[in-house]
Design an enzyme around this catalytic site. Structure first.
Site, mmCIF file in Angstrom:
data_model
loop_
_atom_site.group_PDB
_atom_site.id
_atom_site.type_symbol
_atom_site.label_atom_id
_atom_site.label_comp_id
_atom_site.label_asym_id
_atom_site.label_seq_id
_atom_site.Cartn_x
_atom_site.Cartn_y
_atom_site.Cartn_z
ATOM 1 N N ASP A 139 37.716 45.246 40.789
ATOM 2 C CA ASP A 139 38.326 43.976 40.778
ATOM 3 C C ASP A 139 37.921 43.386 42.195
ATOM 4 O OD1 ASP A 139 40.258 41.954 40.447
ATOM 5 O OD2 ASP A 139 41.670 42.992 41.653
ATOM 6 N N ASP B 114 39.896 40.301 43.938
ATOM 7 C CA ASP B 114 41.095 39.852 44.831
ATOM 8 C C ASP B 114 42.019 41.158 45.181
ATOM 9 O OD1 ASP B 114 40.561 37.101 45.071
ATOM 10 O OD2 ASP B 114 41.155 36.986 42.904
HETATM 11 C C1 BG6 Z 1 43.009 37.057 40.022
HETATM 12 C C2 BG6 Z 1 43.981 36.986 41.272
HETATM 13 O O1 BG6 Z 1 41.611 37.657 40.598
HETATM 14 O O2 BG6 Z 1 42.440 35.639 39.886
HETATM 15 C C3 BG6 Z 1 44.964 36.109 40.513
HETATM 16 O O3 BG6 Z 1 44.575 38.315 41.123
HETATM 17 C C4 BG6 Z 1 44.637 34.689 40.373
HETATM 18 O O4 BG6 Z 1 46.229 35.878 41.664
HETATM 19 C C5 BG6 Z 1 43.473 34.538 39.363
HETATM 20 O O5 BG6 Z 1 45.444 33.938 39.568
HETATM 21 C C6 BG6 Z 1 42.753 33.500 39.185
HETATM 22 O O6 BG6 Z 1 42.095 32.883 40.257
HETATM 23 P P1 BG6 Z 1 41.580 31.626 40.267
HETATM 24 O O7 BG6 Z 1 40.867 31.643 41.545
HETATM 25 O O8 BG6 Z 1 40.734 31.211 39.320
HETATM 26 O O9 BG6 Z 1 42.787 30.614 40.451
HETATM 27 MG MG MG Z 2 43.140 42.088 42.197
#
Ligand code: BG6
Ligand code: MG
Length: 221
Positions: free
Chosen positions: A9, A11
């Site tokens: 993963d 984030d």
């Molecule tokens: C995930 C995060 O990786 O991506 C979430 O853990 C986030 O918190 C999701 O909402 C979507 O991300 P983005 O950048 O498309 O808004």
């Molecule tokens: Mg994550």
């Protein structure tokens, strides 16, 4: 049972962008008169932008049109993108690069699977775009975590059977998705929250190739 692929993963696993997501959502929630706690934020981890917003609005029973929601989600995303623009390879968590390098040396394929539509931007900032054999982001899937689609798709791109893949995740939704895809999973964070994982550590630097291999053996024998 050989470990053939390790799927990361992004984030909260490779880099501390989970904190930036939280800060941006907290700011948006405050504008709506909602207090977003760290505890509630655990539910937002790993799920899509739109689903995250719905979870925040549900705290106060606020109902909005899709257009209004899109505007709010766009606002949050602008703040998030502002935060990530100052990132460099120095923001990569300690332990990530040595682990990727050990996996590659052992002939284990590496992939990145993130619900984020900003994943390629983040990887570019970190100088990591070319380190993975496959990358699947939020633009390439229909159902986000906890649905297994993202991991099933990643395994398909790698041409590796799911039971030979191991996922590294910090979100409960991500662990659930990995297990639903039939994969092993290491959780990073609180074992009470990530209880479905095969192993939980508090930081990615605690993960070694030997540890990953022992999980597969423990799990499959
Ligand atoms: C995930 C995060 O990786 O991506 C979430 O853990 C986030 O918190 C999701 O909402 C979507 O991300 P983005 O950048 O498309 O808004
Ligand atoms: Mg994550």
């Amino acid at each position: 049972m050989d470990l053939q692929a390790c799927i990361f993963d992004l984030d909260g696993v490779i880099v501390d962008t989970a904190m930036y997501h939280y800060l941006a959502w907290k700011r948006l929630a405050a504008e709506l008169g909602i207090v977003l706690t760290e505890e509630y934020n655990e539910r937002l981890k790993g799920v899509s932008r739109f689903d995250s917003l719905n979870l925040i609005l549900a705290l106060k029973g606020i109902s909005l049109t899709d257009e209004e929601k899109n505007q709010l989600a766009e606002k949050k995303n602008k703040w998030f993108v502002d935060y990530i623009h100052s990132m460099t390879e120095k923001n990569i968590y300690p332990g990530v690069q040595p682990l990727i390098s050990d996996l590659k040396k052992a002939g284990i394929r590496t992939a990145l699977a993130s619900s984020s539509k900003n994943a390629f931007t983040v990887l570019r900032q970190l100088g990591m775009l070319h380190q993975f054999d496959a990358i699947v982001d939020g633009n390439m899937i229909i159902n986000t975590k906890p649905h297994p689609e993202i991991f099933t798709k990643t395994a398909g791109l790698l041409n590796v059977p799911p039971d030979k893949c191991l996922v590294i995740e910090d979100a409960a939704a991500g662990v659930e998705a990995a297990k639903a895809a039939g994969m092993s999973c290491v959780g990073i964070g609180d074992s009470a929250i990530l209880h479905q994982a095969d192993l939980v550590v508090s930081h990615v630097s605690e993960i070694s190739l030997e540890k990953l291999r022992s999980i597969k053996l423990t799990d499959k024998t």
